[in-house]
Design a protein around this motif. Sequence first.
Motif, PDB file in Angstrom:
ATOM      1  N   LEU A   1       2.254   1.183  12.127  1.00 58.77           N
ATOM      2  CA  LEU A   1       3.061   2.415  12.228  1.00 58.77           C
ATOM      3  C   LEU A   1       2.360   3.628  11.620  1.00 58.77           C
ATOM      4  N   SER A   2       1.183   3.428  11.038  1.00 60.86           N
ATOM      5  CA  SER A   2       0.500   4.506  10.310  1.00 60.86           C
ATOM      6  C   SER A   2       1.423   5.167   9.294  1.00 60.86           C
ATOM      7  N   ILE A   3       2.036   4.331   8.464  1.00 63.87           N
ATOM      8  CA  ILE A   3       2.839   4.832   7.342  1.00 63.87           C
ATOM      9  C   ILE A   3       2.124   4.426   6.052  1.00 63.87           C
ATOM     10  N   PRO A   4       2.537   4.963   4.901  1.00 64.35           N
ATOM     11  CA  PRO A   4       1.819   4.604   3.665  1.00 64.35           C
ATOM     12  C   PRO A   4       1.839   3.103   3.379  1.00 64.35           C
ATOM     13  N   TYR A   5       0.825   2.657   2.666  1.00 66.21           N
ATOM     14  CA  TYR A   5       0.785   1.268   2.196  1.00 66.21           C
ATOM     15  C   TYR A   5       1.574   1.158   0.897  1.00 66.21           C
ATOM     16  N   THR A   6       2.165  -0.004   0.677  1.00 62.42           N
ATOM     17  CA  THR A   6       2.855  -0.283  -0.588  1.00 62.42           C
ATOM     18  C   THR A   6       1.869  -0.090  -1.745  1.00 62.42           C
TER      19      THR A   6
ATOM     20  N   VAL B   1       7.656  -7.491  -2.206  1.00 58.59           N
ATOM     21  CA  VAL B   1       6.867  -8.004  -1.075  1.00 58.59           C
ATOM     22  C   VAL B   1       6.310  -6.838  -0.262  1.00 58.59           C
ATOM     23  N   ALA B   2       5.003  -6.832  -0.068  1.00 61.40           N
ATOM     24  CA  ALA B   2       4.345  -5.795   0.733  1.00 61.40           C
ATOM     25  C   ALA B   2       4.017  -6.337   2.124  1.00 61.40           C
ATOM     26  N   LEU B   3       4.078  -5.454   3.110  1.00 61.43           N
ATOM     27  CA  LEU B   3       3.868  -5.840   4.511  1.00 61.43           C
ATOM     28  C   LEU B   3       2.804  -4.923   5.121  1.00 61.43           C
ATOM     29  N   PRO B   4       1.530  -5.112   4.727  1.00 59.29           N
ATOM     30  CA  PRO B   4       0.511  -4.128   5.102  1.00 59.29           C
ATOM     31  C   PRO B   4       0.257  -3.994   6.602  1.00 59.29           C
TER      32      PRO B   4
ATOM     33  N   LEU C   1       8.743  -1.495   0.631  1.00 63.20           N
ATOM     34  CA  LEU C   1       8.300  -0.758  -0.563  1.00 63.20           C
ATOM     35  C   LEU C   1       7.144   0.207  -0.305  1.00 63.20           C
ATOM     36  N   GLU C   2       7.083   0.749   0.904  1.00 59.28           N
ATOM     37  CA  GLU C   2       6.027   1.732   1.174  1.00 59.28           C
ATOM     38  C   GLU C   2       6.259   3.013   0.379  1.00 59.28           C
TER      39      GLU C   2
ATOM     40  N   CYS D   1      -6.660  -6.059   0.734  1.00 56.19           N
ATOM     41  CA  CYS D   1      -7.880  -5.779  -0.031  1.00 56.19           C
ATOM     42  C   CYS D   1      -8.450  -4.410   0.358  1.00 56.19           C
ATOM     43  N   ILE D   2      -8.509  -4.161   1.658  1.00 53.66           N
ATOM     44  CA  ILE D   2      -9.199  -2.965   2.139  1.00 53.66           C
ATOM     45  C   ILE D   2      -8.380  -1.697   1.867  1.00 53.66           C
ATOM     46  N   LYS D   3      -7.086  -1.763   2.126  1.00 54.08           N
ATOM     47  CA  LYS D   3      -6.254  -0.549   2.057  1.00 54.08           C
ATOM     48  C   LYS D   3      -5.408  -0.434   0.795  1.00 54.08           C
TER      49      LYS D   3
END
Length: 412
Positions: free
Chosen positions: A300-305, A291-294, A272-273, A341-343
Amino acid sequence: MTTLIINIKELLQVRETPVEKVAGPDMKTLPSIKNAYLYIESGIIADFGKMSELEITSTDEIIDASGKVVLPTWCDSHTHIVYAGNREQEFVDRINGLTYEEIANRGGGILNSAKKLQETSEEELYQQSAQRLKEVIRLGTGAVEIKSGYGLTTEAELKMLRVIKKLRENYQIPIKATFLGAHAVPANYKGDKDGYMDLVIDEMLPQVAKEKLADYVDVFCETGYFSVEDTERLLSAGKKHGLTPKIHVNQFTAIGGVQAGVAYDALSVDHLEEMRPEDIEALNGSDTMPVALPSCSYFLSIPYTPARDIIDAGLPLALATDYNPGSTPSGNMNFVVSTACIKMKMTPEEAINAATINGAYAMGVSKTHGSITVGKHANVIITKPIPSYGFMPYAFGSNVIDTVLIDGKVME
Ligand code: NIG
Ligand code: FE
């Protein structure tokens, strides 16, 4: 055997009335008891409460948790920890400018792992995977889902699933198995995706179901991999064999995979990025857990969910690692919680809910795991002395775990 943990600075995720998941604004609440005790009988949570109300007078074992926080172990609902070898060369290739997609198109990526796995014996594959499983248990994971999908032949997919079965027999934590034959089109089917789909549906699936090797069915629904049509075909076949979907969607492109998952009553939709407003809308009112997979986004330096959009829309959210050799060579749920939390701007309460009770839901174990509730398995983390539970995600590079108990037993 009984164990009494006393003087707990704070006991987290206490759910006297069991819940199967938490959603929306409720995710901001993490119920807890300060200065608490936890009593375990034969591996099961038998009692807990305030120290001032402790009435238990005899126990086989006593653990003093002064200054320490106790919480349920992480429930990692999405991993690929059964794999052969590693792909650090692709990591270097990406640093030097190639994209994940370019590497895959050159025969790297999933096909690279499939080649390695096909050449590895079942025993060797088991040994490598068991190492990773032991590693994540030490990091506080007390329930895990594991996927096939690096076999891509009937024989190699079954080999992976048998390794998962053997792990389940030899380790005490709950392990759920997911059949991911439709992870990539193998080299010998290049240009014949439909032919490979026939193999997955007509040959692999019936065999997997017959040997009862999987709980769930998965597919990489993504541009260049499997279409929404392929996804629907597979999920409908999987359902006929009693396999509930848990699928990879919206990692690089949004093509309608979320809607397909919801239509086929997926237990979870993962990654779900890339989320459009209609994808969030589609989850509304469903029983499907996003489900997010941060750590995959990180690696991969792709967007976060977009966790905020999802939670603020009233939906639940779970967090998992995606531990695999290509996009996430890490099974560290502590890092996942910190990164969320951070991203992703999740509060510590939201992230801990997402990694415990919601993770348990996303792998079908929330009746037995994921919270401090009488009758649930005593799978708990005892931290080192820390100032407060917010210190866990805050101190993102430190190991704050002192002890992990699985069914009440201290893991060495
Ligand atoms: O969840 N996205 C699909 N599958 C895995 C990665 C596969 C690989 O690169 O080996 C994932 O990220
Ligand atoms: Fe994955």
